[in-house]
Scaffold this active site. Sequence first.
Site, PDB file in Angstrom:
ATOM      1  N   HIS A 182       4.599  89.865  57.920  1.00 32.86           N
ATOM      2  CA  HIS A 182       4.211  89.861  59.330  1.00 32.86           C
ATOM      3  C   HIS A 182       5.442  89.774  60.226  1.00 32.86           C
ATOM      4  CE1 HIS A 182       0.188  89.228  57.915  1.00 32.86           C
ATOM      5  NE2 HIS A 182       0.513  88.091  57.346  1.00 32.86           N
ATOM      6  N   ARG A 220       2.084  96.481  55.496  1.00 35.04           N
ATOM      7  CA  ARG A 220       1.821  96.567  54.064  1.00 35.04           C
ATOM      8  C   ARG A 220       3.069  97.077  53.360  1.00 35.04           C
ATOM      9  NH1 ARG A 220      -2.659  99.749  54.376  1.00 35.04           N
ATOM     10  NH2 ARG A 220      -4.019  98.011  54.866  1.00 35.04           N
TER      11      ARG A 220
END
Length: 313
Positions: free
Chosen positions: A99, A194
């Site tokens: 993140h 991802r």
Amino acid sequence: MAENREILFLKPQLKDVVWGGNKLRDEFGYAAGDSTGECWGISAHPNGDCEIANGAYEGKTLAALYQEHRELFGDITAEEFPLLVKIIDAKQDLSIQVHPDDAYVKEHESCPYGKTECWYVMDCPEDAKLVIGHHAKTRQELADMIHEGRYEELIRQIPIKKGDFIQITPGTVHAIKGGFTILETQQSSDITYRVYDYGRLVDGKERPLHVKQSIDVINVPDKAGDEAVSHTDGLPDDTMNMLIACEFYKVWKLHVKTEVTVEQKYPFLLASVLEGEGSVNGTAVKKGAHFILPSGYGEAVFAGDMELILSTL
Ligand code: ZN
């Protein structure tokens, strides 16, 4: 200041995902399906804004309540309700992800918050491991390993047991594995990059990887280390045990065995019942309940036999 404002119970938002299962329905009693992976228990995020389930504000969403009745949240100035609490039940492995922080999202995404998150491990297999951090020594080495698909070499795996608590700062490579059920407390953000998805096909094709963003935001060298994980066994019952206090949140574990009085002196206090049942100032609560003690609530008497995770700013 008004005392004993009402407890705000929330209607969870359930998320079906490729790696989900049926535990959220069968063990927690949520109206979930066979591939439900997430229960957003306390959320004002646009991707899952919970309605208030009771009282004067029944039917209003948490985001609306936060905008219209800021006094319930201690008149804090954050532009959106800052925290999100979810239960994640992974039947299969989640993708390996990372993140961004607040600074990166402000520049590259249209949302106010990056994502610092933490996990309380409610359940996991024996001898389980989680992906937390990586082994690349330089950003070039990181980029090479990602471009060459050397993920097994790249990722760091750490042994984890039930009751462990893990802080995931932005830039930390991480992945939850199949068999884990966790309570996640996080900044109210849904931005995930991802890194790797094990080559899995979803509806016949691989989900996109965010290679550029991942290489941008992953911390190099990795700074997650063993200090990311702490153990909660041996914490005293009937006590608010602080698990972490960081820039974005404070989180406690509370195992009610008889009775404990909690002074609600925070802008708001979020609570999720992970196990068991009991009451809060006489109102019955049980496993799966998520609620907010608003600003000015005063003293809350927790009674019964139940385990909770609580949080605030
Ligand atoms: Zn995450």
